[in-house]
Design an enzyme around this catalytic site. Structure first.
Site, short mmCIF file in Angstrom:
data_model
loop_
_atom_site.label_atom_id
_atom_site.label_comp_id
_atom_site.label_asym_id
_atom_site.label_seq_id
_atom_site.Cartn_x
_atom_site.Cartn_y
_atom_site.Cartn_z
N SER A 162 0.83 -1.20 0.00
CA SER A 162 0.00 0.00 0.00
C SER A 162 0.87 1.26 0.00
CB SER A 162 -0.97 -0.04 1.18
OG SER A 162 -2.19 0.60 0.82
N LYS A 214 -23.40 17.50 8.41
CA LYS A 214 -22.54 17.62 9.59
C LYS A 214 -22.59 16.32 10.39
CE LYS A 214 -19.88 20.24 12.16
NZ LYS A 214 -18.61 20.79 11.61
#
Length: 294
Positions: A162, A214
């Protein structure tokens, strides 16, 4: 019980360039301290504090008379930069510490080695499952843009997955030992849903917020499908950036890189796919680089 919110913020609800096996180890190791009891069974799993040192240090290559406070060792004209453990944006250290390495330290070491008159080549000594996204691609682009100034080899010791593979891909040459591996060109986003556990505990959480998005993806309620779709788009964007970066660095087609499906490949298969250049033990790779600059 401390819930360690600073760790949770770096593990959950953020894109990670991390090998899946390492992600499972992290969840197992910190799960109980994050209030996730289902991840406390870690029998047989160990997390190294620091990766193994390259065997070359025992072969008399180290320039003992060199006095320096740099974050790397110069061995017969080769700067050896250690990249061990989980990768993070900022660790504040030039060398690996407490099982992690910072992109900030790698960058400083790399730039200093390029300007160091005692350094003829750079060996990136890698043993890492990857880590955070922030800082990774900026470092990789820097390494790619400075190609040709000095030979730079990625010496896997044992593996580069990765984010660690992103770093390796920017080097001129990648070696991997026969039991090591490369790849995991993908990204992951981990979300924890505590809503059922909270309900079972008789606790009610009320979120008072401004803006419909939010607190999107918060752990106190199930993730909505629109929120999941938006997170998927974000992780897809990071994944495509990773694929494009590796394809550019290795001279491969994006299709060939994408078709690896973020798999991890042992040495010979990694070379066959074009993800590495040679199957070679770390000490043999170092001697090969020494011969190249002789």
């Amino acid at each position: 019980m401390r819930t360690l919110p600073h760790i949770a913020a770096r593990v959950f609800n953020t894109p990670l360039l991390l090998d899946s096996a390492k992600a499972e180890v992290i969840l197992a190791a910190v799960g109980d301290r994050l209030g996730v009891s289902s991840f406390t069974n870690i029998d047989g799993l160990t997390v190294p504090v620091r990766g193994p040192q390259m065997a070359i240090e025992d072969e008399g290559y180290l320039a003992a008379d060199r006095e320096t406070d740099s974050g790397y060792d110069v061995l017969k004209g080769i700067a050896k930069i250690d990249v061990f453990g989980t990768l993070v944006q900022k660790s504040g250290y030039l060398r690996p510490c407490s099982g992690m390495t910072g992109y900030d330290g790698i960058r400083q070491n790399y730039l200093q080695a390029l300007d160091d008159s005692d350094v003829k080549a750079i060996a990136i000594d890698l043993n890492s499952p990857g880590g955070e996204v922030p800082g990774c691609f900026d470092l990789v682009d820097l390494m790619y843009e400075t190609r040709g100034e000095k030979p730079v080899w990625a010496i896997c010791n044992e593996y580069a997955y990765s984010a660690a593979y992103a770093i390796a891909s920017a080097c001129d040459y990648i070696t991997v030992p026969r039991t090591g591996g490369v790849g995991s060109v993908g990204a992951v986003w981990i979300h924890m849903d505590f809503s059922k556990a909270i309900e079972d505990a008789g606790v009610k959480v009320t979120l008072v917020k401004y803006g419909d998005r939010k607190m999107e993806g918060n752990p106190y309620e199930a993730m909505s499908e629109p929120a999941k779709d938006r997170f998927q788009k974000s992780i897809d964007m990071v994944g495509e950036l990773f694929v494009d970066t590796v394809a550019r660095n290795r001279g491969l087609s994006t299709k060939k890189v994408r078709d690896t499906e973020a798999g991890c490949f042992l040495a010979a298969e990694g070379v066959e796919l074009g993800l590495a250049d040679s199957v070679m033990a770390p000490d043999a790779a170092f001697r090969a680089l020494l011969k190249k600059i002789a």
